[in-house]
Structures are given as C-alpha cells and as structure tokens.
Design a protein around this motif. Structure first.
Motif, PDB file in Angstrom:
ATOM      1  N   THR A   1      58.578  77.894 -40.690  1.00 39.61           N
ATOM      2  CA  THR A   1      57.794  77.427 -39.538  1.00 39.61           C
ATOM      3  C   THR A   1      56.618  78.390 -39.322  1.00 39.61           C
ATOM      4  O   THR A   1      55.490  77.961 -39.075  1.00 39.61           O
ATOM      5  CB  THR A   1      58.641  77.350 -38.246  1.00 39.61           C
ATOM      6  OG1 THR A   1      59.260  78.614 -38.012  1.00 39.61           O
ATOM      7  CG2 THR A   1      59.705  76.277 -38.323  1.00 39.61           C
TER       8      THR A   1
ATOM      9  N   ILE B   1      68.168  82.719 -24.123  1.00 35.17           N
ATOM     10  CA  ILE B   1      67.624  82.981 -25.466  1.00 35.17           C
ATOM     11  C   ILE B   1      66.175  83.490 -25.381  1.00 35.17           C
ATOM     12  O   ILE B   1      65.473  83.531 -26.384  1.00 35.17           O
ATOM     13  CB  ILE B   1      67.717  81.738 -26.380  1.00 35.17           C
ATOM     14  CG1 ILE B   1      66.914  80.556 -25.810  1.00 35.17           C
ATOM     15  CG2 ILE B   1      69.178  81.338 -26.621  1.00 35.17           C
ATOM     16  CD1 ILE B   1      66.736  79.387 -26.781  1.00 35.17           C
TER      17      ILE B   1
ATOM     18  N   THR C   1      67.322  79.207 -32.003  1.00 34.48           N
ATOM     19  CA  THR C   1      67.649  79.873 -30.725  1.00 34.48           C
ATOM     20  C   THR C   1      66.660  80.996 -30.397  1.00 34.48           C
ATOM     21  O   THR C   1      67.037  82.037 -29.880  1.00 34.48           O
ATOM     22  CB  THR C   1      69.092  80.442 -30.705  1.00 34.48           C
ATOM     23  OG1 THR C   1      69.207  81.425 -31.727  1.00 34.48           O
ATOM     24  CG2 THR C   1      70.141  79.367 -30.903  1.00 34.48           C
TER      25      THR C   1
HETATM   26  C1  LIG Z   1      65.383  76.091 -37.685  1.00 36.73           C
HETATM   27  C2  LIG Z   1      65.347  75.705 -36.241  1.00 36.73           C
HETATM   28  C3  LIG Z   1      66.399  75.018 -35.673  1.00 36.73           C
HETATM   29  C4  LIG Z   1      66.372  74.631 -34.326  1.00 36.73           C
HETATM   30  N1  LIG Z   1      67.409  73.901 -33.819  1.00 36.73           N
HETATM   31  C5  LIG Z   1      67.372  73.488 -32.516  1.00 36.73           C
HETATM   32  C6  LIG Z   1      68.403  72.637 -31.985  1.00 36.73           C
HETATM   33  O1  LIG Z   1      69.344  72.241 -32.685  1.00 36.73           O
HETATM   34  N2  LIG Z   1      68.329  72.271 -30.682  1.00 36.73           N
HETATM   35  C7  LIG Z   1      67.305  72.677 -29.876  1.00 36.73           C
HETATM   36  O2  LIG Z   1      67.305  72.322 -28.688  1.00 36.73           O
HETATM   37  N3  LIG Z   1      66.296  73.452 -30.351  1.00 36.73           N
HETATM   38  C8  LIG Z   1      66.296  73.858 -31.654  1.00 36.73           C
HETATM   39  N4  LIG Z   1      65.262  74.614 -32.167  1.00 36.73           N
HETATM   40  C9  LIG Z   1      64.164  75.009 -31.272  1.00 36.73           C
HETATM   41  C10 LIG Z   1      64.275  76.500 -30.873  1.00 36.73           C
HETATM   42  O3  LIG Z   1      65.360  76.721 -30.009  1.00 36.73           O
HETATM   43  C11 LIG Z   1      62.948  76.910 -30.227  1.00 36.73           C
HETATM   44  O4  LIG Z   1      61.960  76.837 -31.240  1.00 36.73           O
HETATM   45  C12 LIG Z   1      62.947  78.312 -29.653  1.00 36.73           C
HETATM   46  O5  LIG Z   1      63.847  78.417 -28.589  1.00 36.73           O
HETATM   47  C13 LIG Z   1      61.539  78.713 -29.153  1.00 36.73           C
HETATM   48  O6  LIG Z   1      61.065  77.806 -28.197  1.00 36.73           O
HETATM   49  P1  LIG Z   1      59.724  76.953 -28.400  1.00 36.73           P
HETATM   50  O7  LIG Z   1      59.804  76.250 -29.748  1.00 36.73           O
HETATM   51  O8  LIG Z   1      59.723  75.994 -27.251  1.00 36.73           O
HETATM   52  O9  LIG Z   1      58.594  77.917 -28.340  1.00 36.73           O
HETATM   53  C14 LIG Z   1      65.264  74.982 -33.518  1.00 36.73           C
HETATM   54  C15 LIG Z   1      64.197  75.681 -34.113  1.00 36.73           C
HETATM   55  C16 LIG Z   1      64.218  76.009 -35.461  1.00 36.73           C
HETATM   56  C17 LIG Z   1      63.047  76.682 -36.093  1.00 36.73           C
END
Ligand SMILES: Cc1cc2nc3c(=O)[nH]c(=O)nc-3n(C[C@H](O)[C@H](O)[C@H](O)COP(=O)(O)O)c2cc1C
Ligand code: SF4
Ligand code: SF4
Length: 287
Positions: free
Chosen positions: A219, A44, A120
């Motif tokens: 966010t 991702i 993701t």
């Molecule tokens: C609306 C939303 C839903 C998310 N749902 C999940 C989730 O169910 N499981 C997970 O591991 N990460 C989840 N995330 C985290 C994202 O995967 C993550 O923010 C993205 O891969 C970028 O990585 P970082 O936040 O470490 O920079 C979510 C983020 C957002 C904003």
C-alpha cells in the motif's frame, strides 16, 4: 492508559468521535454526555476520532496534531477526470535522466507513503533509500549473481533431480527461466537490466511474521509511486529485486524476521508518452 484526552471546555458532546470509532474504545454515546474512552486498550491509534472532531476537543497522546493537515474543504477534491488522467498516464519508467532526485523530494514521498493503510494501523514497514551509485551497482551485481546461480540449478540434470522434491517450484522457475537468462545476458553486454541506471531505489520491508506484512509495504509503495507522478518523477516496481529476498537481506542488512517486499526505482523520466494504453477489459463477476 490515558491515551485520549477530552477538553470539556471545547467539547460539544456531538458524539462524532465515539460514532466513528469501530474499535469500541468509547462507552456507548449518551445525548449530552462527554465521550468516555473506557476501553483504551482496544485503540489502534488510527486517529479517526481526533480527525472528525469539529471542535479540536479530543487529543491522542500517540498522535501529533502538528503533523496533521487541515483540509480547506471538508473533502479535498481531485476531479475524477484529473485522477483518471493521472492513473492512465502513469507508466512504468525504465529510462531515467541523469538528474539526481533531491533528498527533500524523497522525504516528502516517504511521508506520503506513510499515509497508506496498514493492518490495524500497524504501519509495519520501513524504508531504505539508496542513491549511492557504487552501492546500486553492487546490488545489481549481486542480484545478477543470484540469477546466474538459479540458471545453474535449472540445468537439465540438476533440474531433473530437484524436480523429484519440489516439482511445482521447478515448473514455475522453468517458466521464467528465459527472463532470467535475458537479464544475465544484458548485464554481460554492459546494460543495467535490474535498476536501469535509476538515480534512486527505494526498498520497503516489513515483518515476515505479520500475515499482512507484505500488504502493508505494497500500500505504501502505491501511495509513493502515485505521489511521485504528481511531482514529475517516474518510477517502476522491480520484481527482479524482490524476487531475491535473501540476497537483498544480506546486502541491505535487513533484520531477521523481516523481508523486502517492494523495490522501486525513482527518477526523472527521459521519455513521456502523449497517449495512454489499451488494457484488457475487466474480468468480473457481479453478484
Ligand atoms: C492489509 C490491510 C488489511 C486491512 N484489513 C482491515 C479489515 O479487515 N477491517 C477493517 O475495518 N480495516 C482494515 N484495514 C484498514 C486499516 O485498519 C486502516 O488502514 C488503518 O487503521 C489506518 O486507517 P486509515 O486507512 O483510515 O488511515 C486493513 C488495511 C490493510 C492495509
Ligand atoms: S484512535 Fe482510532 S481506535 Fe483509537 S479511539 Fe480513536 S477512532 Fe478509536
Ligand atoms: S467529536 Fe469532539 S466535540 Fe464531538 S463529542 Fe467528540 S470530543 Fe466532543
């Protein structure tokens, strides 16, 4: 796919990159073996593997290393009390100085907003920055027009009729009707009750088809507003704008299938309070 490249000259075979990846991109780590990205189709592009590598041995062809920041300390520290002060002192700003916000400051805010989490790592959000006064005035005018029409539809005979088909919606609209009327009245008195004369308004829009399209915009909104605060800028979330998504879509030319989920006014605050505010204690269940 060749998304990931491991420089074997630099790699220390520490296994951190494969340990941190939760998307099973790498084959299970074996002691002393180089990481093996066998499932690149799962990637991702979150960049955790690249960021954790102590040897700068792994690169990702969708991620630009020159755009990343190296942290001097392993974990950049903002003292909890400093963060708390920032969060307690950040208020919704509705009175702005007549000073424009420099474009490079806005650019920095957008750059930081993009650091916000997204589902993701889709980064499924786009921005529109409006600083042009006539455009802001037109937007305000059109939103007021929308609220005027809602007030019309809420008049007794029409409301009674529509309640037969959408009782819940009409009941909810009934609750906020006094607010709509107040906004229209203020507008008629020459005020700008929607954008409050702010020198800049930022709109964030995302995909309607993405179940988390709205979250991705919100966010970014929060990152942007907090960063703005550290730069001496004030901001406010404008629900009167996002409450009329169809009107915004028309004026701002939002592509089909997308919706504005965030509207933020931005500018230099006219007033700053020397004291925070009392809020309700959290309603919480500990399980
Ligand atoms: C609306 C939303 C839903 C998310 N749902 C999940 C989730 O169910 N499981 C997970 O591991 N990460 C989840 N995330 C985290 C994202 O995967 C993550 O923010 C993205 O891969 C970028 O990585 P970082 O936040 O470490 O920079 C979510 C983020 C957002 C904003
Ligand atoms: S960028 Fe993220 S998902 Fe892709 S391999 Fe690295 S850690 Fe895994
Ligand atoms: S984190 Fe870096 S040094 Fe460690 S195994 Fe992965 S590529 Fe090699």
């Amino acid at each position: 796919m060749n998304l990931l490249r491991i420089d074997q000259e630099l790699c220390r075979t520490c296994g951190l990159c494969s340990a941190i990846c939760v998307d099973d991109v790498f084959a299970p780590a074996r002691p002393g073996a180089y990481p093996d990205p066998v499932n690149e189709q799962n990637c991702i592009s979150c960049g955790h593997c690249v960021a954790i590598c102590p040897a700068e041995a792994i690169s990702h062809n969708r991620l630009r290393r020159e755009k990343t920041v190296a942290f001097k300390e392993k974990r950049p520290r903002v003292a909890p009390e400093d963060m708390e002060l920032l969060l307690r002192s950040k208020r919704s700003i509705r009175h702005f100085k007549n000073t424009p916000v420099p474009r490079d400051r806005i650019g920095k805010l957008l750059e930081i907003a993009q650091q916000a989490p997204s589902d993701t790592n889709s980064q499924d959000r786009r921005y529109i920055v409006v600083t042009d006064r006539p455009t802001l005035d037109e937007l305000e005018e059109r939103l007021i027009g929308y609220y005027k029409s809602l007030i019309f539809w809420m008049k007794a005979p029409v409301r009674k009729f529509l309640s037969l088909f959408t009782p819940h919606l009409m009941e909810e609209l009934g609750k906020v009707l006094p607010d709509f009327k107040a906004v229209v009245r203020k507008h008629e008195q020459g005020e700008k009750p929607v954008f409050r004369g702010a020198p800049c308004v930022i709109f964030i829009y995302g995909s309607k088809g993405n179940l988390m399209g709205k979250d991705n915009c919100l966010t970014a909104q929060d990152y942007l507003m907090l960063q703005a605060e550290t730069m001496g800028l004030g901001s406010c979330i404008i629900g009167y704008a996002t409450g009329a998504p169809g009107t915004l879509a028309k004026i701002l030319n939002i592509p089909k299938g997308m919706q504005v989920y965030s509207a933020i006014t931005l500018g230099y605050p006219k007033y700053r309070s020397p004291r925070g505010v009392d809020r309700n204690d959290p309603v919480v269940r500990w399980i």
